[in-house]
Design a protein around this motif. Sequence first.
Motif, short mmCIF file in Angstrom:
data_model
loop_
_atom_site.label_atom_id
_atom_site.label_comp_id
_atom_site.label_asym_id
_atom_site.label_seq_id
_atom_site.Cartn_x
_atom_site.Cartn_y
_atom_site.Cartn_z
N GLY A 107 -4.77 -0.20 -2.22
CA GLY A 107 -6.16 -0.53 -1.71
C GLY A 107 -7.20 -0.89 -2.64
O GLY A 107 -6.89 -1.24 -3.69
N GLY B 178 -6.27 3.52 -5.12
CA GLY B 178 -5.27 3.16 -5.78
C GLY B 178 -5.16 1.81 -6.34
O GLY B 178 -6.16 0.99 -6.26
N TYR B 179 -4.41 1.53 -7.23
CA TYR B 179 -3.94 0.01 -7.82
C TYR B 179 -3.15 -0.74 -6.71
O TYR B 179 -2.69 -0.05 -5.83
CB TYR B 179 -2.98 0.48 -8.87
N LYS B 180 -3.05 -1.96 -7.27
CA LYS B 180 -2.18 -2.86 -6.29
C LYS B 180 -2.43 -2.71 -4.68
O LYS B 180 -3.36 -2.67 -4.25
CB LYS B 180 -0.69 -2.72 -6.69
N GLU B 181 -1.44 -2.68 -4.08
CA GLU B 181 -1.22 -2.60 -2.54
C GLU B 181 -1.65 -1.42 -1.84
O GLU B 181 -1.60 -1.01 -0.63
CB GLU B 181 -0.14 -3.25 -1.96
N ARG C 204 -7.67 -8.55 -5.85
CA ARG C 204 -9.18 -8.18 -5.95
C ARG C 204 -9.80 -9.37 -6.21
O ARG C 204 -9.62 -10.24 -7.30
CB ARG C 204 -9.44 -7.37 -7.33
N LEU D 268 -3.29 -7.82 -1.49
CA LEU D 268 -4.60 -7.10 -1.66
C LEU D 268 -5.12 -7.41 -3.19
O LEU D 268 -5.83 -6.50 -3.82
CB LEU D 268 -4.60 -5.78 -1.53
#
Lengths: 482, 283
Positions: A459, A454-457, B255, B253
Amino acid sequence: MTFEYAPALESRSIVEIKSKYGHFIDGKFVPGKKYFPTLNPATEEVLSQISLGTTSDVDKAVAAAQKAYTKTWSKMSGKERGKYLYRIARILQERAREFAVLETLDNGKPIRETRDIDIPLVAAHFFYHAGWADKLDYAGLGHSPQPYGVAGQIIPWNFPLLMLAWKVAPALATGNTVVLKPAETTSLTALLFAEVCQQAELPNGVVNIVTGDGSTGATIVNHPGIHKIAFTGSTEVGKKIARAIASTDKKATLELGGKGANIVFDDAPIDETVEGIVNGIFFNQGHVCCAGSRLILQESVADEVIEKLKVRMTKIRVGDPLDKNTDLGAINSKEQLLKIGELSAVGDAEGAERWSPACSLSEKGYWFAPTIFTGVTQAHRIAQEEIFGPVLSVLTFRTPQEAIEKANNTPFGLSAGIWSEKGSRIFWASQQLKAGVIWANTFNKFDPASPFGGYKESGWGREGGRHGLAAYLKTGKESGAK
Amino acid sequence: MATKKIARVEVKKTYKLFINGAFPRSESGRVFEVTSRKGEFIANPSLASRKDLRDAVTAARAAHSGWSKATAYNRGQILYRIAEMLEGRSEQFASEIALTSDVTPLKAAAIVSESIDRWVWYAGWSDKLQAISGGTNPVAGPYFNFSIAEPQGVIAIASSPSFLTFIDAIAAAVVSGNTTIVLVPGGLSVPAMSFAEVLATSDLPAGVINILTGSLDELAPWAASHMDIDGFDISGIEKKRRGALKEAGAENLKRIHAFDGKLSPTRIQAFMESKTVWHTVGV
């Protein structure tokens, strides 16, 4: 006059469940000190006793994995490693029915799904990754990419053996060894997988399985002998792991939560779309991180879609997961059932309109009827938070731009669906959506060759395909971070 | 009486920040002093504040949609244009680098040449990233399935003090379509703000690259915890301080990566996200 289906039960005699299980460390089963029960969520029957992994168990497993890495696995050529993975894939195919029945008993998901989806995909993941083991130089990750060493892997209860395969197959193909912890409520198929490792004569210590709860998982995450963490689970725990490893050199891939938008445009083929909506949210009791849990309908077709969806939902068969006619099985645990109930009550309290078809649910076991909420707005908690159950929130839109804004308006970015007959609209929408996996005129499809994440939160990183290999190899990308 | 002939008085530059294509002073009104190795005064760059950082994030977020949707060909040409503009001012950059860091004029000139060549190198990647990042995936069923790489969004950069690493970090982040906020420490602020002038004349849309000069110790923790920043290049942060930033970044989260300076497209890919699209195949 009504027609009823006669029960078509799959026999459980194909699988033998022991009264208790130890951990699988260094190629052998070793008894634990404390045990906890694992239940059949459809009946609340105690299936077996599972060992609660302690710090000392994790220490032993990590030591075994380190020894196996240094002495055997890192010295073996990719060609030989690959052959072990092929062996595992073949044994999984041979014993597929046994695994399917055991998964259904321990998890509560319908046998139709374990038999036709979970277990075949498990074998496919090992078969796919087996072929990579001697071709890593060509994976576009630089010359001779190197494994990290010992991977600590923590997996969820929604697809127990499939998540094991998503983790173990790439780790082994890339030359890492493994300490894996299955979810507390679904350890049995991982322990049966340990037998497959024995039958495949996989060198001792390459795969170690320590069962237990969240504390066992935390011990693995914080263990200094672990070089790489792979986690699938909630965003909340994912963030805890990210914090726990922030000051270490450990790498992590995180597959976390989602609140997938399933967008239906007014030119969509309605009957096909309704099937896709059902598959998007009621597949696996909605215990799917990438579930299409927010249905976003174009206003002009909303009434028609909802009407047809309700008719289709009355045909969903909720009941004994071992019955081959069952569509919707049991909720995996009492805890999860409570959570689904609580969030649904919030939906009621916030003014959304709840609807479920009439269905009789067994008094024993954990059950939740397929449910939709209409009149949901973006501010509602059931439009923002992951329910992780068979509960669909329905929103509407007028313009395509509005659909995209609504779809992207969560902290998550795992999956999305698009229903339309117009190719250019599908490609436009798929470009705008901030999601790692997008299904157009289909939903909830998986394949080992297809990267997932996934994107963002939702993962970090991808699993599956060429992209997934990067999670287990030093690519020379970074010197210190993540 | 004839006036005595004296040397002309040089017109010196006021150093400001670069936010949303404009050159504002820090809202805080603060500056810091940059001196040469010998301790001579050179400039008073702005000491950027948390508020300046927030303004820069707002600008970068607003610029993201347009920049990420620009064609790869267009982005490549703009990056190449940056190289052209830098080439024309290479002497100025060499002298600023020599003045504000520990390198000889000869070495400074070499750094500038290499920096120009880096822009050319990165410019060429814009329309080749997909070829090395994605592709079609042979799934077992009647589906057309492909993976493409997309920019992550807004990337903060805590720059190392050297000019070349500053260039590398920016180019790697923006070539794929990300927008950035670059935090620049100490003496690097002088050539960094001259570089902002290069950007202002390179057809780069406003807000794609924002440059804040000041203290990494002050600004990096705010960047790490900012919920509208998607990624953070912390190469300029010393190793023992990285853990705290990564801990703060876990809240959304982020990056978070640091790079060793090796030239590789994996640095570009680190701030890209893979998207996989399935479509049914049928009549």
